[in-house]
Design an enzyme around this catalytic site. Sequence first.
Site, PDB file in Angstrom:
ATOM      1  N   GLN A  53       0.845  -1.190   0.000  1.00  0.00           N
ATOM      2  CA  GLN A  53       0.000   0.000   0.000  1.00  0.00           C
ATOM      3  C   GLN A  53       0.886   1.248   0.000  1.00  0.00           C
ATOM      4  O   GLN A  53       1.703   1.447   0.898  1.00  0.00           O
ATOM      5  CB  GLN A  53      -0.921   0.007   1.214  1.00  0.00           C
ATOM      6  CG  GLN A  53      -2.020   1.049   1.106  1.00  0.00           C
ATOM      7  CD  GLN A  53      -3.112   0.828   2.145  1.00  0.00           C
ATOM      8  OE1 GLN A  53      -3.078   1.450   3.192  1.00  0.00           O
ATOM      9  NE2 GLN A  53      -4.058  -0.034   1.833  1.00  0.00           N
ATOM     10  N   CYS A  83      -6.871   7.167   3.899  1.00  0.00           N
ATOM     11  CA  CYS A  83      -6.355   7.399   5.243  1.00  0.00           C
ATOM     12  C   CYS A  83      -6.520   8.863   5.644  1.00  0.00           C
ATOM     13  O   CYS A  83      -6.100   9.768   4.911  1.00  0.00           O
ATOM     14  CB  CYS A  83      -4.887   7.006   5.313  1.00  0.00           C
ATOM     15  SG  CYS A  83      -4.185   7.191   6.969  1.00  0.00           S
ATOM     16  N   LYS A 124      -7.714   2.238  -2.852  1.00  0.00           N
ATOM     17  CA  LYS A 124      -8.567   2.199  -1.667  1.00  0.00           C
ATOM     18  C   LYS A 124      -9.042   3.620  -1.396  1.00  0.00           C
ATOM     19  O   LYS A 124      -8.226   4.546  -1.344  1.00  0.00           O
ATOM     20  CB  LYS A 124      -7.807   1.669  -0.452  1.00  0.00           C
ATOM     21  CG  LYS A 124      -8.636   1.528   0.816  1.00  0.00           C
ATOM     22  CD  LYS A 124      -7.804   0.852   1.915  1.00  0.00           C
ATOM     23  CE  LYS A 124      -8.648   0.615   3.159  1.00  0.00           C
ATOM     24  NZ  LYS A 124      -8.918   1.861   3.904  1.00  0.00           N
ATOM     25  N   HIS A 156     -13.973   2.165   1.586  1.00  0.00           N
ATOM     26  CA  HIS A 156     -14.320   2.353   2.993  1.00  0.00           C
ATOM     27  C   HIS A 156     -15.597   3.184   3.011  1.00  0.00           C
ATOM     28  O   HIS A 156     -15.590   4.356   2.643  1.00  0.00           O
ATOM     29  CB  HIS A 156     -13.197   3.073   3.724  1.00  0.00           C
ATOM     30  CG  HIS A 156     -13.425   3.169   5.206  1.00  0.00           C
ATOM     31  ND1 HIS A 156     -12.396   3.205   6.118  1.00  0.00           N
ATOM     32  CD2 HIS A 156     -14.558   3.211   5.947  1.00  0.00           C
ATOM     33  CE1 HIS A 156     -12.890   3.290   7.347  1.00  0.00           C
ATOM     34  NE2 HIS A 156     -14.206   3.295   7.255  1.00  0.00           N
ATOM     35  N   ASN A 196     -15.192  -2.098   2.815  1.00  0.00           N
ATOM     36  CA  ASN A 196     -14.361  -1.883   3.999  1.00  0.00           C
ATOM     37  C   ASN A 196     -15.107  -0.966   4.964  1.00  0.00           C
ATOM     38  O   ASN A 196     -15.934  -0.162   4.553  1.00  0.00           O
ATOM     39  CB  ASN A 196     -13.020  -1.257   3.580  1.00  0.00           C
ATOM     40  CG  ASN A 196     -12.114  -0.918   4.743  1.00  0.00           C
ATOM     41  OD1 ASN A 196     -11.574   0.175   4.819  1.00  0.00           O
ATOM     42  ND2 ASN A 196     -11.959  -1.837   5.671  1.00  0.00           N
ATOM     43  N   GLY A 197     -14.816  -1.113   6.252  1.00  0.00           N
ATOM     44  CA  GLY A 197     -15.388  -0.233   7.267  1.00  0.00           C
ATOM     45  C   GLY A 197     -16.367  -0.956   8.166  1.00  0.00           C
ATOM     46  O   GLY A 197     -17.432  -1.386   7.721  1.00  0.00           O
ATOM     47  N   ARG A 220      -8.917  -3.822  11.929  1.00  0.00           N
ATOM     48  CA  ARG A 220      -8.690  -3.831  13.369  1.00  0.00           C
ATOM     49  C   ARG A 220      -9.260  -5.052  14.076  1.00  0.00           C
ATOM     50  O   ARG A 220      -8.690  -5.547  15.031  1.00  0.00           O
ATOM     51  CB  ARG A 220      -9.226  -2.525  13.979  1.00  0.00           C
ATOM     52  CG  ARG A 220      -8.237  -1.402  13.767  1.00  0.00           C
ATOM     53  CD  ARG A 220      -8.804  -0.019  13.892  1.00  0.00           C
ATOM     54  NE  ARG A 220      -7.732   0.940  13.666  1.00  0.00           N
ATOM     55  CZ  ARG A 220      -7.270   1.299  12.470  1.00  0.00           C
ATOM     56  NH1 ARG A 220      -7.799   0.782  11.387  1.00  0.00           N
ATOM     57  NH2 ARG A 220      -6.282   2.155  12.361  1.00  0.00           N
TER      58      ARG A 220
END
Length: 319
Positions: A53, A83, A124, A156, A196-197, A220
Amino acid sequence: MMDWTDRHCRYLHRLLCRRALLYTEMVTAAAVVHGPRERLLGYSEAEQPLALQLGGSEPELLAAAVRAALDFGYAEINLNVGCPSDRVRSGAFGACLMREPDLVARCVGAMIEAAAGRAEITVKCRIGVDDQDPERALPEFVDRVAGAGVRHFAVHARKAWLDGLSPKENREIPPLDYDLARRVMKARPELSFAINGGIGSLDAVEAFLVEGFDGAMIGRAAYQNPAGVLIDADRRLFGESRRVTPEAAVRAMLPYIEARLAQGDRLNQITRHMLTLFQGRPGARRWRRILSEGAHLDGAGPELVEAALSALEPARRAA
């Protein structure tokens, strides 16, 4: 996952799950071009399939980073446009690039040309930032970047509020909008989408795959409870019969630990990723305490990990 998914973390996670695609921490294109490449890009072959990444906003620099990374054999090179951290914003890359789809298109175009077919270039992203309307921002972003040659997006499904929220708050406060990501995905069958998320279980992953997403990213939750999330992934998602135990993964880590210590790493750099391996099981607190109190000491080695593993037995018998 900056400062989390380093090579030691990935080696452990690969022992638990053989088939899932793993991602590196985000590394800046400038660091790759000008910095110590082996330290930044090196990994164990056992970690594959592995995606690099990258962060950056300068097409020429990103292209140079891709060329530098090709010899390392990554399965995928991903541009992070999601991010929201302060470090990323100060470098004019990450989620703030959602406002500049034309620039992102130039970046990925240069990356694709540099890759010359040797690695897939993916993106992403978020669904928008700050006062953007996600209903317009996400489809326009995807279409512009896809026009430059990107075929796979990891979305995300939250906005990022760059003005007013911390990175942690940006993972929790903006509401998830899976439905928007779902609509964008279904309207573009020629593209590939991962969601994602807020995804914390294999049940949720399976549900998204049934809906038509090509993948689902767990970050996470997989770090905080690696055994609980990863051990059954090969069987449930890929149809394999293989299933390891956390104890077997620890034993398989011991030769790796010995080899890395011989190269100058310290034990706590490795075991910090192993602290939650027995989450929710008898003896987990004892396991964490032994590693936390001893792994930072000079001379600490594999025998400390073996001692922590042995300490789990009395707790299991008592339970």
